[in-house]
Design an enzyme around this catalytic site. Sequence first.
Site, mmCIF file in Angstrom:
data_model
loop_
_atom_site.group_PDB
_atom_site.id
_atom_site.type_symbol
_atom_site.label_atom_id
_atom_site.label_comp_id
_atom_site.label_asym_id
_atom_site.label_seq_id
_atom_site.Cartn_x
_atom_site.Cartn_y
_atom_site.Cartn_z
ATOM 1 N N HIS A 1 0.823 -1.212 0.000
ATOM 2 C CA HIS A 1 0.000 0.000 0.000
ATOM 3 C C HIS A 1 0.855 1.259 0.000
ATOM 4 O O HIS A 1 0.393 2.333 -0.379
ATOM 5 C CB HIS A 1 -0.990 -0.008 1.163
ATOM 6 C CG HIS A 1 -0.386 -0.053 2.527
ATOM 7 N ND1 HIS A 1 -0.141 -1.224 3.204
ATOM 8 C CD2 HIS A 1 0.007 0.936 3.366
ATOM 9 C CE1 HIS A 1 0.370 -0.961 4.398
ATOM 10 N NE2 HIS A 1 0.469 0.352 4.512
ATOM 11 N N ASP B 1 0.473 -7.680 0.184
ATOM 12 C CA ASP B 1 0.709 -6.265 0.465
ATOM 13 C C ASP B 1 2.220 -6.039 0.460
ATOM 14 O O ASP B 1 2.854 -5.978 1.503
ATOM 15 C CB ASP B 1 0.093 -5.902 1.819
ATOM 16 C CG ASP B 1 0.177 -4.416 2.128
ATOM 17 O OD1 ASP B 1 0.663 -3.655 1.264
ATOM 18 O OD2 ASP B 1 -0.227 -4.019 3.235
ATOM 19 N N GLY C 1 2.895 4.495 10.921
ATOM 20 C CA GLY C 1 4.300 4.718 10.641
ATOM 21 C C GLY C 1 5.113 3.456 10.563
ATOM 22 O O GLY C 1 6.255 3.473 10.118
ATOM 23 N N SER D 1 1.851 -4.811 7.565
ATOM 24 C CA SER D 1 0.749 -4.421 6.695
ATOM 25 C C SER D 1 -0.235 -3.516 7.431
ATOM 26 O O SER D 1 -0.392 -2.358 7.091
ATOM 27 C CB SER D 1 0.026 -5.655 6.159
ATOM 28 O OG SER D 1 -1.101 -5.297 5.376
#
Length: 479
Positions: A216, A246, A333, A351
Amino acid sequence: MSHKRIPKRKAAIAVGSVAALGAAALLLPNANASQTDSASGDTPKTFKSADVSLVAKQLASQLGDAFAGSYYNAEKQQVVVNVVGDDSKVADTVRKAGAVPNQVHNSTATLQAAAKALRTKATIPGTAWSVDPRTNEIRVSADSTVTGSKWNTLQSTVKSLGSGVATLKKSSGTFKTFVSGGDAIFAQANGGGVRCSLGFNVTAGDGSPAFLTAGHCGVAAKQWSDSQNGQPIATVDQATFPGNGDFSLVKYDDPNTQAPSEVNVGNGQTVQITQAADAVVGQQVFRMGSTTGLHDGTVTGLDATVNFQSETDPGGVDTVTGLIQTNVCAEAGDSGGSLFTQDGSAIGLTSGGSGDCTTGGETFFQPVTTALQATGATLGAGGAGGAGDRSGAGAGDQSASPGGQQGAGDQSGAGDQSGAGAGTGDQSGAGAGAGDQSGAGQQSASPGGQSGGAADQSGNAGDQSGSGVGDGSGLVSSH
């Protein structure tokens, strides 16, 4: 963390303050199914968690449909293998391999069918499910946004799977990707700043230096910098999210960039990453993240499906499959950051999940082995010597290792794993961190004194003196 912006730069995972708390022993809960008594003369062997994947693969091949998963009993250091039926020959095969047979009701096919039914009938934002071999069930979770008719649909779907096939529970917080507030790499997207963490350094299929991070992150922005407003130093080559994973492969723009296989654990110490390994339910794992520092926990489920609320479509859902589920905390973060073991095995890339590192939560990780296979990358540092330069596995040359171990170099039985890691650095400064950032594209704070992300950072790690890292007392973490 010191990273020099020169052609021979060492890129690293950025880490935050490491709490000076001892990592408590994590004991595996007993499975709900009854453990088969040992009727033969074969005594169960003791294994390192790194051995479990190889043992399980061998037995899965031998047992066929009778094999129903495996897990690691960390307290006894035993491999437990679930078997369907009461065939004594099957149980004997398990014992001869040194494992413990555990008779269960649900076959692998039954659990796979249950997961497919959930995907078809209950793909609802804020839900997740994974296979838990300790209970021989599908564990279904729903976050705080799943209410009313959505909750009723989920309940009825789980009930329709049959007794003893799946369990349902509420999870605190909301399931979300941890895209902003971290500290390793920076990008501009949709008029705002995006931050993610570098996961593991790798060598791309064409031989160029690169790194893995969350998918992402790679979808959110194409070019990434090592400082908040700096020039790009790396470009996304491949990105997968949502769907079957991901993960992103990001190539360094400078082909001479050194990308060592190591994870920075603060105070100038690094843990050498020598292998990539499949996750094993019951094994202890460590996660590094600049927002929350070093935290440890246990793998609780495999082949997890997570239905994130879409960040681009208010009424949509971003479904990701094939993830690792753990009880290691994480916050905004930490996306893309590394999940690894005390023996120097790369396990996953952060993820998303729910909760935080104050109240706890559940988190999901992209398996590194899958990401490597999909991208064609290999672990190891292009031009930096990789893991081959070290005489000990893992962090054998360190005076400290995760969980208070004397060093991972004396660990054995790493199985068929291969690995890489990211970065070095001797962090200093009492950076303020980025934990107060609210989301991708809405960065409202940056690590104090930070002049760079994965390269030139002088802040954000906090003053880690007395943290228990690097003083010979053992690498420790908070939960």
